[in-house]
Design a protein around this motif. Structure first.
Motif, PDB file in Angstrom:
ATOM      1  N   SER A   1      35.572  35.639  45.555  1.00 44.45           N
ATOM      2  CA  SER A   1      35.541  36.148  44.189  1.00 44.45           C
ATOM      3  C   SER A   1      34.219  36.898  44.031  1.00 44.45           C
ATOM      4  N   ILE A   2      34.319  38.134  43.600  1.00 40.74           N
ATOM      5  CA  ILE A   2      33.150  38.999  43.469  1.00 40.74           C
ATOM      6  C   ILE A   2      32.872  39.210  41.987  1.00 40.74           C
ATOM      7  N   VAL A   3      31.774  38.670  41.516  1.00 39.21           N
ATOM      8  CA  VAL A   3      31.407  38.802  40.095  1.00 39.21           C
ATOM      9  C   VAL A   3      30.296  39.826  39.902  1.00 39.21           C
ATOM     10  N   ASP A   4      29.562  40.137  40.983  1.00 40.00           N
ATOM     11  CA  ASP A   4      28.507  41.130  40.920  1.00 40.00           C
ATOM     12  C   ASP A   4      28.463  41.841  42.279  1.00 40.00           C
TER      13      ASP A   4
ATOM     14  N   LYS B   1      40.427  35.805  32.105  1.00 41.52           N
ATOM     15  CA  LYS B   1      39.167  35.515  32.783  1.00 41.52           C
ATOM     16  C   LYS B   1      39.427  35.171  34.251  1.00 41.52           C
ATOM     17  N   LEU B   2      38.414  35.400  35.065  1.00 37.75           N
ATOM     18  CA  LEU B   2      38.531  35.075  36.480  1.00 37.75           C
ATOM     19  C   LEU B   2      38.798  33.583  36.680  1.00 37.75           C
ATOM     20  N   THR B   3      38.198  32.751  35.827  1.00 43.51           N
ATOM     21  CA  THR B   3      38.435  31.310  35.923  1.00 43.51           C
ATOM     22  C   THR B   3      39.885  30.960  35.602  1.00 43.51           C
ATOM     23  N   ASP B   4      40.493  31.689  34.666  1.00 40.04           N
ATOM     24  CA  ASP B   4      41.904  31.448  34.357  1.00 40.04           C
ATOM     25  C   ASP B   4      42.788  31.864  35.530  1.00 40.04           C
ATOM     26  N   PHE B   5      42.477  33.011  36.121  1.00 41.17           N
ATOM     27  CA  PHE B   5      43.232  33.475  37.285  1.00 41.17           C
ATOM     28  C   PHE B   5      43.127  32.475  38.434  1.00 41.17           C
ATOM     29  N   SER B   6      41.935  31.909  38.617  1.00 37.31           N
ATOM     30  CA  SER B   6      41.714  30.997  39.746  1.00 37.31           C
ATOM     31  C   SER B   6      42.611  29.766  39.679  1.00 37.31           C
ATOM     32  N   ARG B   7      42.989  29.356  38.481  1.00 31.99           N
ATOM     33  CA  ARG B   7      43.846  28.181  38.344  1.00 31.99           C
ATOM     34  C   ARG B   7      45.240  28.418  38.918  1.00 31.99           C
TER      35      ARG B   7
ATOM     36  N   PHE C   1      43.554  42.453  50.316  1.00 35.28           N
ATOM     37  CA  PHE C   1      44.284  42.329  49.065  1.00 35.28           C
ATOM     38  C   PHE C   1      43.266  42.135  47.946  1.00 35.28           C
ATOM     39  N   VAL C   2      43.343  42.985  46.934  1.00 34.41           N
ATOM     40  CA  VAL C   2      42.430  42.913  45.797  1.00 34.41           C
ATOM     41  C   VAL C   2      43.234  42.527  44.561  1.00 34.41           C
ATOM     42  N   PHE C   3      42.819  41.456  43.896  1.00 26.49           N
ATOM     43  CA  PHE C   3      43.473  40.968  42.679  1.00 26.49           C
ATOM     44  C   PHE C   3      42.505  41.142  41.515  1.00 26.49           C
TER      45      PHE C   3
ATOM     46  N   PHE D   1      39.093  39.049  42.614  1.00 21.35           N
ATOM     47  CA  PHE D   1      39.327  38.220  43.802  1.00 21.35           C
ATOM     48  C   PHE D   1      39.829  39.120  44.921  1.00 21.35           C
ATOM     49  N   CYS D   2      39.429  38.816  46.154  1.00 20.30           N
ATOM     50  CA  CYS D   2      39.936  39.589  47.286  1.00 20.30           C
ATOM     51  C   CYS D   2      40.169  38.677  48.482  1.00 20.30           C
TER      52      CYS D   2
END
Length: 419
Positions: A414-417, A283-289, A274-276, A398-399
């Motif tokens: 979480s893949i940032v790079d 932002k990824l930090t907002d999604f993480s919450r 699953f890829v989000f 995120f996956c």
């Protein structure tokens, strides 16, 4: 009673190692008792498996990831919550009193008896290793005992019966013992995690290693000819050229104001990645919450079949983290302290010394390869009609890799790079 340094004990658990790969299957390691067979995928729940255990593992996994992400948001993260959970559940069999209660709270096991946990975990492992011919998942456990140390037979028998853990006595004063243990780890991760320990402290008395190997092809492989070098935007806004794979078709897909999400199945479809992808203004930090077990369960119900295009980066990374701080923050602090109670494991007074976790993952056109190892050290104290979607994963995302039959999450990250 205050513990003596000379009687310190160290227990290491190398948790489940899972590798997802494309290509032909490799020879099954001898220690692995649960093998892949050719049974077809069914929706039937495994016998003796309590859904509460899967829910507990899911709750624990997201809480653990949240703790890790809070201090590592700017880095790639890839962990196996199933790996850590199974490793700690084996340790949980040796805990008693307030230590057992604290571990139950952290692992979300309240309301389940030890017998229910062990029986459910065995049923879950047996189910997970019966996937399909295009997917392989092996689970292996082992205990490496210091010669002469008094472990309780009941603890060893339980880990052998329910976790299929083979116990081996070793002379920990012999330097070759490090190689023997690491060779087992390497064998059960297809050499992707070559080591879990560098040395054995004089206080060490037990290494408990749990490994998972997973290898599978995408149900629909990406065409290599469609892969192109395109910009991927990093967290700081800079753009770098990176190979992005692409394909079109019908997928299970979900989208809301916060993100796009897609399910990319392996083999028969029992397991999926699953890829989000957070929306450009999120932002990824907002999604993480919002990444909680409760929201995850709701999101899983919202996926529906839809035509569209997916553009996904190849990525490959190794990840290494010590989980002591995260586990203590989740309520397991007493297990790391002098007053820790592992009396169901040994008559000696012991405490957890270190919990280590290593992972490897590679995603390409054919499939996914991933591995994880966790080590815990214990010592004596001292469906509507919609237009086609387009999902271009060209920024941090995120996956998760999930077993769609039981709901078990094998990996998340979480893949940032993607480099």
């Amino acid at each position: 009673m205050k513990k003596q340094l000379l009687s310190r004990m160290s227990l290491v658990l190398g948790s489940i190692v899972i590798i997802l790969l494309a290509g032909s299957l490799i020879q099954q390691p001898k220690e692995v008792k649960a093998n892949l067979n050719n049974n077809s995928f069914t929706k039937q729940k495994p016998n003796n498996m309590n859904d509460q255990l899967v829910q507990a593992n899911t709750d624990f996994g997201f809480k653990l990831f949240s703790q890790i992400f809070a201090k590592n948001a700017e880095k790639n993260i890839f962990v196996s919550p199933s790996s850590v959970a199974i490793a700690l559940q084996m340790t949980y069999n040796g805990a008693s009193g307030s230590t057992q209660q604290a571990m139950a709270q952290t692992l979300q096991l309240q309301g389940m008896s030890l017998a229910e946990i062990n029986q459910s975990q065995l049923a879950l492992m047996e189910s997970l290793t019966k996937i399909d011919p295009k997917v392989r998942l092996d689970i292996a456990n082992s205990l490496w005992l210091k010669q002469g140390f008094p472990f309780k037979p009941e603890f060893l028998q339980t880990t052998e019966k329910y976790y299929q853990a083979k116990a081996t006595n070793l002379d920990f004063n012999n330097p070759n013992s490090v190689k023997i243990i690491n060779d087992w780890v390497s064998q059960n991760t297809n050499s992707k995690i070559p080591t879990i320990i560098d040395s054995i402290d004089r206080s060490a008395v037990l290494f408990l290693i749990n490994a998972i190997y997973f290898k599978g092809n995408w149900q629909k492989e990406f065409s290599k000819s469609a892969t192109q070098e395109k910009p991927f935007t990093l967290l700081n806004g800079t753009r770098k050229q990176h190979p992005l794979m692409s394909q079109t078709g019908k997928y299970r897909y979900y989208e809301n104001a916060q993100f796009q999400a897609i399910s990319l199945p392996y083999g028969s479809g029992r397991l999926s990645m699953f890829v989000f992808l957070p929306k450009p203004n999120v932002k990824l930090t907002d999604f993480s919450r919002s990444l909680t077990a409760e929201n995850w369960q709701q999101w899983m119900k919202q996926f529906s079949s839809r035509e569209g295009e997916i553009v996904l980066p190849r990525f490959k990374l190794e990840y290494d983290i010590t989980l002591n701080e995260a586990l203590q923050a989740l309520g397991m602090g007493v297990a790391f302290q002098n007053q820790a109670n592992f009396s169901n494991m040994t008559s000696k007074e012991v405490q957890i010394d270190e919990v280590k976790h290593k992972t490897f993952v590679e995603v390409n056109e054919e499939g996914t390869e991933a591995a994880a190892v966790t080590s815990v050290g214990v010592r004596v104290a001292s469906v509507p009609i919609n237009p086609p979607f387009k999902m271009v994963v060209d920024r941090p995302f995120f996956c998760a890799i999930r077993d769609n039959q039981t709901g078990t999450i094998l990996f998340m990250g979480s893949i940032v790079d993607p480099k």
